[in-house]
Design a protein around this motif. Structure first.
Motif, PDB file in Angstrom:
ATOM      1  N   VAL A 172       0.186  -7.164   8.800  1.00  0.00           N
ATOM      2  CA  VAL A 172       1.458  -7.042   8.109  1.00  0.00           C
ATOM      3  C   VAL A 172       2.232  -5.862   8.680  1.00  0.00           C
ATOM      4  O   VAL A 172       3.415  -5.961   8.991  1.00  0.00           O
ATOM      5  N   GLU A 173       1.548  -4.774   8.864  1.00  0.00           N
ATOM      6  CA  GLU A 173       2.218  -3.584   9.413  1.00  0.00           C
ATOM      7  C   GLU A 173       2.791  -3.874  10.784  1.00  0.00           C
ATOM      8  O   GLU A 173       3.934  -3.539  11.081  1.00  0.00           O
ATOM      9  N   GLU A 174       1.959  -4.536  11.590  1.00  0.00           N
ATOM     10  CA  GLU A 174       2.401  -4.855  12.949  1.00  0.00           C
ATOM     11  C   GLU A 174       3.680  -5.705  12.907  1.00  0.00           C
ATOM     12  O   GLU A 174       4.661  -5.414  13.588  1.00  0.00           O
ATOM     13  N   ILE A 175       3.636  -6.723  12.064  1.00  0.00           N
ATOM     14  CA  ILE A 175       4.777  -7.635  11.964  1.00  0.00           C
ATOM     15  C   ILE A 175       6.021  -6.879  11.516  1.00  0.00           C
ATOM     16  O   ILE A 175       7.107  -7.049  12.059  1.00  0.00           O
ATOM     17  N   PHE A 176       5.840  -5.996  10.558  1.00  0.00           N
ATOM     18  CA  PHE A 176       7.018  -5.302  10.050  1.00  0.00           C
ATOM     19  C   PHE A 176       7.597  -4.308  11.056  1.00  0.00           C
ATOM     20  O   PHE A 176       8.803  -4.085  11.109  1.00  0.00           O
ATOM     21  N   HIS A 177       6.729  -3.713  11.841  1.00  0.00           N
ATOM     22  CA  HIS A 177       7.261  -2.863  12.906  1.00  0.00           C
ATOM     23  C   HIS A 177       8.086  -3.699  13.878  1.00  0.00           C
ATOM     24  O   HIS A 177       9.133  -3.281  14.355  1.00  0.00           O
ATOM     25  N   ILE A 178       7.601  -4.890  14.152  1.00  0.00           N
ATOM     26  CA  ILE A 178       8.346  -5.763  15.061  1.00  0.00           C
ATOM     27  C   ILE A 178       9.698  -6.134  14.465  1.00  0.00           C
ATOM     28  O   ILE A 178      10.711  -6.158  15.158  1.00  0.00           O
ATOM     29  N   SER A 214       0.821  -1.204   0.000  1.00  0.00           N
ATOM     30  CA  SER A 214       0.000   0.000   0.000  1.00  0.00           C
ATOM     31  C   SER A 214       0.858   1.258   0.000  1.00  0.00           C
ATOM     32  O   SER A 214       0.422   2.323  -0.398  1.00  0.00           O
ATOM     33  N   GLY A 215       2.077   1.103   0.504  1.00  0.00           N
ATOM     34  CA  GLY A 215       2.871   2.302   0.666  1.00  0.00           C
ATOM     35  C   GLY A 215       2.501   3.015   1.946  1.00  0.00           C
ATOM     36  O   GLY A 215       3.067   4.038   2.305  1.00  0.00           O
ATOM     37  N   LYS A 216       1.527   2.461   2.671  1.00  0.00           N
ATOM     38  CA  LYS A 216       1.101   3.079   3.921  1.00  0.00           C
ATOM     39  C   LYS A 216       2.136   2.878   5.007  1.00  0.00           C
ATOM     40  O   LYS A 216       2.324   3.684   5.893  1.00  0.00           O
ATOM     41  N   PHE A 217       2.799   1.744   4.917  1.00  0.00           N
ATOM     42  CA  PHE A 217       3.749   1.407   5.962  1.00  0.00           C
ATOM     43  C   PHE A 217       4.908   2.401   5.942  1.00  0.00           C
ATOM     44  O   PHE A 217       5.538   2.624   4.917  1.00  0.00           O
ATOM     45  N   LYS A 218       5.156   2.985   7.081  1.00  0.00           N
ATOM     46  CA  LYS A 218       6.270   3.925   7.169  1.00  0.00           C
ATOM     47  C   LYS A 218       7.223   3.413   8.245  1.00  0.00           C
ATOM     48  O   LYS A 218       6.819   3.127   9.372  1.00  0.00           O
ATOM     49  N   SER A 219       8.430   3.355   7.879  1.00  0.00           N
ATOM     50  CA  SER A 219       9.424   2.919   8.844  1.00  0.00           C
ATOM     51  C   SER A 219       9.495   3.905   9.994  1.00  0.00           C
ATOM     52  O   SER A 219       9.399   5.115   9.793  1.00  0.00           O
TER      53      SER A 219
END
Lengths: 396, 260, 295, 322, 235
Positions: free
Chosen positions: E171-177, B251-256
């Motif tokens: 997915v977001e949660e996992i990637f933050h982890i 999505s591109g929503k994920f931001k580091s």
């Protein structure tokens, strides 16, 4: 497509034929001269068919010992001026191997007679072949039905169950007073199934009663279920028609749960392993046999001494004695017929009456079924079979 | 026009819904691609169509005849054959035999014929052989007919699987990732072959990950994500569909949270 | 209540017999769980254990526990050697090849024993004096108590081992997902060896127990016992440890039950009839997990 | 010539003449070679017929059966009952033996062939044990005492003719639509059903034909030994037949032939080894499996291998030599 | 930390990897992206020892030691943990036992600190500690698979498609982890088909196509590269 295949078929059948041809050629060794000929100085060949390996090897090996004794003795003087030569083969107790061997003995070794396997099943199979090839076969141990009926070349020199089993039951019921019987049959053992029929009839005939009938199988090791039921039936005696191994195991289990009754059985119980396996638990067991080294006749004593001298002080058993007698009977018939041609001496053999063998007196009835006297009743005492009673059998 | 119709098809394994109320039509004579990320339920769809799985809900029909509950081996008879994601060849048999076996559903000879070898049976055998060789020629494998299937290269094995599926002249050919493991040149050849297959009148329904191939040959594309059909349309439409881009590229929503 | 009493008595008999089957079945099940092969030679390992026990028992210094332990150790080594020599090279071949190899091992072992100890049945010396315990009308022999007790203890031990030790956990992990287990740092070869060692050790112990209980050992005793134990393992759900125990006890009880209802001549058929019925109606066995068809 | 050979009637005649030739040549041979060897040849033939049947089930269709001896015993008893109790001619008896075994094969096949792999193996094994116990307890079979008085009608020419017939049938089946379907099932069941093969049907077909062969073999066996007992058909007999198939090479007809010859004559050839015979035999099975997991001729395309050996000896041989 | 040089891998006669070379240095997150069937999982399986390189010249170096052809369990002991594709948790074991399995490669018992570290990253696992892993949801299974790998205290963690089949939120949660784990000191090599995600999280990335590396560079740069779009969407 098909053309190729039919070619292949032709090729295959040719290859196969060639193969068989080759194997045939390989085997046509210088053939022995026909032995029926009285002029010949060639030895008279006798075949031994029995198990030297496998689980019934013990019978075969002991029969062979008796045979070797007989050969040694006969060759001192010779038979019709000729020597006796024994051809030994091991069938490992397997039927198909027995067939191969019988054929080999007759066609390749040109034996005039075969001293046969002590088991009934193999004797039937080998007997059929020998009879059709006009070679005498004498079983030194088979007791089952339908053996000598195969034809005029088939003999046996054993004490028959039909004679011995009723005599034994009579003794057990009348003299010991054990009327309530637990009868055990080994269901996959032809000898046991046949003998049980005779036992159960003679139990009733003598006023006894089968209070429980149980079945086991040869090679079984767990008898706890059957023994539990037998204990509940509370019999005076356990009659078991099978072999010594299972007999010993049954008695061990019976003693373990506290059954006091002893075991009675046929000559299938004859075997040192009964005591080896059973130990104290088979003490008192009774069985019959066509031979006992105790209270011997002079001839038998001579045989026993010679046997002991030859085999390291070992006592001959039933099979050794019957093997010895079998060959002696055949030699006697050859001498009397003045011919080693089985076609001739088989008739002389069939005429045998009151022959004093080392295993008892032998008479061939009409139809060649033997009557042997006496029946030896043996009891296990101190870890050994000891003579309990000699029951004479009358020849009608 | 619609050859194969999936109506509200759903399948659940335990708690997991692998395919979720999918409605899809495969039209006569088209090349339709089914795409979607790994684990989206694409192969499951094929297994549903070929009756290896039974849908929990919904209907699947071929020219109006229901495929639900039909024995797997009858599906080929009805005109649907397939290839597999992990190649499933008869590896110990020759290439020719593999294809001949593909003809099975078009043959009649039974045990009696095999044993009597009457002329009729041999005629059928000859026909099968002819068809098989044609099919091998079509996929450029004729020179390998006597090789054992396992001795072929990967690309050849993929093609052999197609040849086997094609030889019975199905109405629909299902291709499960036919290009997987092929090199770019082989893929170009494959694209051409798929087009030619369609030109013989066979409808092609394929699952594929290689977008160049999918975009290059499909007339329509259906996109599956989490068991749901999220888009359907021409390659152009699909490529610019936002949901599709998100499913594929994220999505591109994920931001580091970390500055790198 | 003589009938009930008799039945109780037979139940004990069945339990004792079933314990022996269960011990052999455990070996089948553990190996199957981990490498998916039938170790057909387990019956012969059982037989070797019985003979090892016999030889040990004939030396004068040995009591029942030493014989049991000795036989267990010997069969453990035997099991590991067999795996290394006859099965490991075939791990990537077809199941059939491995099965035939196992049949070869089984023929080899039984013929070897015939060669070494002769074909005849040998009596098993009494390792301790028999005693009969009466509980009302119903009685149990010390042998039966020992068989059921030792078998029970061994099974409990195995259960604890598999549930709570690191190696046990590794074994379970291997049977659930071998690749994943190796990614956890599990040495697969070692786990397989340990599995064979334990399975064979149990079969060896069962051999000694059978020797004590049946009073006899014989080179071919492994064949039928092995087949029935295998049936027990499948019945319980192959791969499942509690399944093997339940299957073994069920086969033992059915056999004795067959005798009780006057069908002793059919007792061998009972085990296999039940097995086939279970396979037909619940192919994965009583405790087995249903495998998913993968395409 | 080619055209003529393609005519069906010519082919039938050709086939019949091959059979006749076999019968004739073998009946000439049987007078020449000693009965001892003849008998070994006869047992090779009988074992071969049964092994070819099992090869169809296990080698071609890939269904492991450990109960072949049961079908052999059904054939043996059925034929013996037919010829002894009902006075039917020998060959009819053999046919009845085969049909009885085949029929039971179908009946057993329906439920059990849904099982796969090891489960099927154990189910067939259990079935064989049940059959043996049944025969031990039946009146008509005379239980353990055994079935007596069977004529020794089996002759070498008869066995060899049936062998040739069986080989032909097996070759034909393997090269037909049916045979290909069976091979496909062995290779991959899922792919097979995807191309329209009714896997259950063909498995049962293979099972029925294989059992039929076992029944015929059993009938011939009974009329050779003239006397049969349930103990003749134990688990080890099944293993014997399976060993022939596996040793020769699963699915290979020439392999099965070699296996039958080697393993049937082995006890006679290994006679000098006496007591070490079975030990060697056991080891042999293990060693062969390790070095040639697919059997001696398994995976060898015989025609190709011979052709290559003769014409292009330098080219690498195809096969499984990894 | 990890270096692959000219790694070839074949399945039977089929070549899956053609001379792959890549490098991971301590502390970074490296992503390996590419379409399905490109050979990403094969690369990871070769690194962790499940597959063996088919060529003698192939070299895999981990912490200055060559590890090609070594058994997986030895590689794990050296500090390299692999979370396989599809999670592959042990379904019939509890969450706790799965975590214990993760610590298998280490001598002695895992201490509480290890568990605390896993619970810190995945608080949800603590709630489900007694539950059988087979009954967890997909996201929870992914967490368990990662937590399990952490139990080995790896210095390098390789993750194969952690987002597969998970809902976007998860997915977001996992990637933050994943980021957190990296910050806490674990180097990460990641295979991911979701390119945006992978490039957002990683320092550097390699693009794999039919068994060959076609692109490599800093994640920031690759994110702008149009070729990526092409290899994904076939434009």
């Amino acid at each position: 497509m098909f053309r190729k295949k039919s070619k292949a078929l032709v090729a295959m059948s040719i290859i196969m034929s060639a193969l068989i041809m080759v194997s045939g050629c390989g085997a046509s060794k210088p053939a022995a001269t026909p032995t029926g000929d009285a002029e010949s100085k060639e030895p008279i060949k006798i075949g031994f068919l029995g198990a030297k390996t496998g689980d019934v090897a013990i019978y075969g090996l002991n029969t062979l010992k008796g045979l070797n004794m007989a050969v040694e003795e006969l060759n001192k003087e010779g038979v019709l001026g000729r020597q006796i030569q024994l051809v030994e083969e091991d069938n490992a107790g397997q039927k198909d191997q027995a067939i191969n061997i019988t054929n080999k003995l007759i066609s390749q070794d040109k034996v005039v007679a075969i001293v046969g396997d002590p088991t009934t099943g193999i004797t039937r199979v080998a007997g059929t072949i020998a009879n059709s090839k006009k070679t005498v076969i004498m079983s030194a141990g088979s007791t089952g039905p339908d053996v000598v009926e195969i034809g005029p070349y088939v003999f046996r020199d054993t004490l028959l169950d039909t004679i011995a089993a009723p005599a034994t039951m009579k003794y057990v019921i009348e003299e010991k007073g054990w009327k309530n019987v637990a009868l055990i049959t080994s269901k996959n053992n032809d000898y046991s199934v046949g003998l049980s029929k005779i036992f159960s009839k003679s139990i009733v005939d003598n006023g006894g009663k089968v209070v429980i009938e149980e079945f086991i199988q040869d090679k079984d090791t767990d008898f706890s279920g059957q023994i539990t039921k037998i204990k509940a039936a509370n019999p005076d005696v356990i009659v078991f028609s099978g072999y010594y191994t299972e007999g010993a195991l049954i008695m061990k289990k019976a003693r373990e749960v506290g059954i006091k009754a002893v075991m009675v059985g046929g000559d299938g119980l004859q075997g040192d392993d009964l005591m080896k396996i059973g130990g104290a638990d088979v003490e008192g067991s009774i069985s019959y046999a066509g031979f006992s080294p105790e209270q011997p006749t002079p001839d038998t004593e001579k045989f026993i001494n010679a046997f002991k001298a030859k085999y390291n002080n070992e006592l001959p058993d039933l099979f050794a004695a019957q093997g010895y007698d079998a060959l002696m009977l055949i030699a006697k018939a050859i001498k009397e017929a003045k011919s080693a041609d089985p076609e001739k001496f088989k008739d002389t053999l069939a005429q045998t009456k009151n022959y004093e063998g080392v295993s008892g007196t032998i008479t061939f009835q009409e139809g060649r079924e033997p009557i042997k006297s006496p029946v030896y009743l043996l009891e296990v005492k101190g870890g050994k079979f000891t003579l309990l009673k000699k029951v004479p059998v009358e020849v009608k | 026009m619609s050859l194969l119709t999936l109506n509200n098809v759903t399948i659940r394994f335990g708690g997991l819904t692998a395919v979720d109320t999918v409605n899809l039509e495969v039209k006569q004579g088209e090349i339709l691609a089914l795409i979607g990320p790994n684990g989206a339920g694409k192969s499951t769809m094929f297994n549903l169509i070929t009756s290896i799985y039974q849908p929990t809900e919904g209907t699947i029909t071929l020219e109006g005849k229901s495929l639900v509950g039909v024995a797997t081996h009858k599906i080929a008879d009805m005109g649907i054959t397939r290839t597999f994601q992990t190649i499933r060849l008869f590896t110990e048999l020759s290439v020719l035999d593999n294809v001949k076996i593909g003809c099975h559903c078009r043959g009649k000879a039974g045990l009696l014929q095999a044993l009597t070898r009457l002329p009729g049976m041999k005629r059928e055998e000859a026909e099968i052989e002819e068809k098989a060789i044609k099919s091998l020629e079509f996929l450029d494998l004729a020179s390998k007919r006597d090789e054992m299937a396992k001795n072929l290269s990967y690309g050849e094995q993929r093609r052999l699987e197609i040849a086997r599926a094609l030889v019975s002249k199905p109405k629909i050919l299902l291709l499960d990732e036919p290009a997987a493991g092929m090199n770019p040149q082989e893929k170009v050849v494959l694209m051409e072959m798929i087009r030619r297959i369609r030109d013989t009148g066979i409808t092609v329904f394929l699952v594929e990950h290689d977008m160049k191939l999918v975009m290059g040959i499909s007339e329509r594309i259906a996109v599956l994500d989490y068991g749901k059909l999220i888009a359907e349309g021409t390659p152009l439409e699909v490529r610019s569909n936002k949901a599709v881009i998100e499913a594929y590229l994220g999505s591109g929503k994920f931001k580091s949270r970390i500055r790198r | 209540m003589p009938i009930l009493n008799n039945l109780m008595q037979q139940l004990v008999n069945g339990l004792a017999l079933g314990s022996i089957y269960a011990l052999i079945a455990l070996g089948y099940t553990m190996v199957y769980g981990i490498i998916g092969m039938i170790n057909f030679a387990y019956g012969e390992i059982f037989m070797f254990g019985a003979y090892a026990g016999l030889v040990l028992a004939l030396t004068n210094y040995v009591n029942v526990y030493v014989a049991l332990l000795g036989a267990t150790v010997i069969t453990m080594v035997l099991g590991v050697v067999i795996e290394r020599v006859a099965y490991k090279p075939l791990r990537r071949s077809s199941r059939l090849s491995a099965l035939i190899s196992a049949i070869g091992v089984s023929i080899f072992l039984s013929s070897l024993m015939v060669r070494m100890k002769g074909p005849n049945t040998r009596g098993f010396p009494k390792l301790f004096e028999n005693r009969i315990f009466e509980i009302g009308d119903f009685q149990i022999t010390i042998y039966q108590i020992v068989i059921i007790g030792v078998a029970g203890l061994l099974m409990l031990g195995l259960h604890l081992f598999v549930s709570y030790t690191k190696m046990g956990r590794a074994m379970r992990a291997c049977s659930q997902d071998r690749d994943a287990a190796s990614l956890m740092g599990v040495n697969i070869d070692r786990v397989i060896s340990v599995t064979f060692a334990i399975g064979s050790g149990l079969a060896g112990a069962a051999g000694v127990l059978a020797g004590i209980y049946f009073n006899a050992v014989q080179p071919y005793m492994g064949l039928l016992a092995g087949l029935k134990a295998f049936a027990a393992a499948v019945l319980g759900g192959i791969g499942s440890i509690p399944g093997a125990m339940i299957g073994g006890l069920m086969i033992g009880l059915t056999e004795i039950l067959g005798i009780t209802v006057n069908l002793s001549q059919y007792k061998d058929a009972f085990a296999f009839t039940i097995l086939i019925l279970v396979l037909l109606f619940k192919p994965s066995g009583i405790m087995g997990r249903k495998a998913n068809k993968k395409v | 010539m080619k055209k003529l050979l393609n005519n069906w009637i010519v082919q039938v005649l050709l086939f019949l003449s091959v059979l006749a030739l076999t019968a004739l040549s073998t009946s000439i041979i049987q007078d020449i070679i000693p009965p001892y060897l003849l008998m070994i040849g006869l047992f090779i033939g009988i074992n071969l017929i049964m092994a070819l049947g099992l090869n169809l089930i296990t080698g071609v269709t890939g269904q492991l059966s450990l109960g072949h001896a049961a079908f052999m015993s059904i054939g043996a008893y059925a034929s013996a009952i037919a010829t002894v109790n009902y006075d039917l001619p020998f060959l009819i008896g053999v046919l009845i033996g085969g049909l009885a075994a085949g029929l039971i094969g179908i009946i057993i096949g329906f439920p059990t062939l849904r099982l796969t792999g090891d489960y099927l193996a154990i189910a067939t094994l259990g079935f064989a044990e049940i059959v043996r116990v049944q025969f031990t307890n039946m009146k008509i079979t005379n239980g353990a005492i055994g079935f007596l008085g069977i004529e020794g009608s089996t002759t070498f020419p008869i066995v060899m003719t049936i062998v040739v017939l069986t080989i032909c049938c097996m070759v034909w089946i393997e090269n037909s639509r049916n045979g290909r379907a069976m091979l496909a099932i062995r290779e991959d069941e899922i792919a097979s059903s995807a191309v329209g093969i009714n896997t259950t049907l063909y498995k049962i077909q293979a099972f029925a034909i294989g059992s039929f062969c076992a029944g015929v073999g059993g009938a011939l066996f009974a009329h050779t030994t003239t006397f049969i007992q349930p103990t003749d058909f134990g688990f080890l007999k099944s293993v014997d037949i399976l060993s022939i198939v596996v040793l020769g090479g699963l699915g290979s007809i020439p392999g099965t032939i070699i296996g039958a010859i080697v393993l049937t004559s082995a006890p006679e050839i290994l006679r000098p080894l006496a007591n070490y015979r079975m030990i060697v035999y056991g080891l042999l099975l293990v060693v062969i499996m390790i070095f040639r997991p697919y059997g001696l001729l398994g995976g060898v395309n015989l025609r190709q291998a011979v052709r290559r050996a003769l014409m292009i000896p330098k080219k690498k041989q195809a096969g499984r030599g990894e | 930390m990890l270096k692959l040089e000219k790694v070839d891998v074949s399945y039977g006669s089929i070549k899956a990897l053609h001379g792959i070379s890549l490098e991971v240095t301590t502390g970074e997150i490296v992503a390996l992206i590419g379409a399905n069937g490109a050979g990403k999982s094969t690369t990871l399986r070769t690194i962790s020892g499940l597959l063996k390189p088919s060529n003698k010249e192939s070299k895999i170096t981990f912490k200055e030691k060559q590890i090609q052809g070594i058994s997986p369990h030895k590689i794990v002991e050296m500090g390299l943990s692999h979370v396989p594709e599809g999670r592959r948790v042990f379904p019939d074991m509890s969450v706790y036992e799965n975590l214990l399995m993760g610590a298998h490669s280490r001598k002695g018992k895992p201490d509480q600190a290890d568990f605390d570290r896993v619970y810190h990253h995945f608080p949800r696992l603590k709630e489900r500690i007694k539950q059988l892993a087979g009954t967890l949801s997909g996201g929870e299974q992914q967490m368990l698979a990662m937590g399990r790998a952490l139990m080995a205290r790896p210095s390098l963690l390789i993750l194969d498609e952690p987002s597969m089949g998970l809902a976007p939120m998860l997915v977001e949660e996992i990637f933050h982890i994943i980021e957190d784990i990296n910050v806490a000191g674990t180097t990460i090599l990641l295979v991911e088909q979701n390119a945006h995600l992978a490039l957002e999280i990683s320092n550097r990335a390699y693009v794999l196509e039919t068994g060959e590396i076609v692109l490599e560079g800093m994640a920031k740069d690759l994110a702008k590269n149009e070729d990526i779009r092409k290899s994904y969407l076939g434009e």
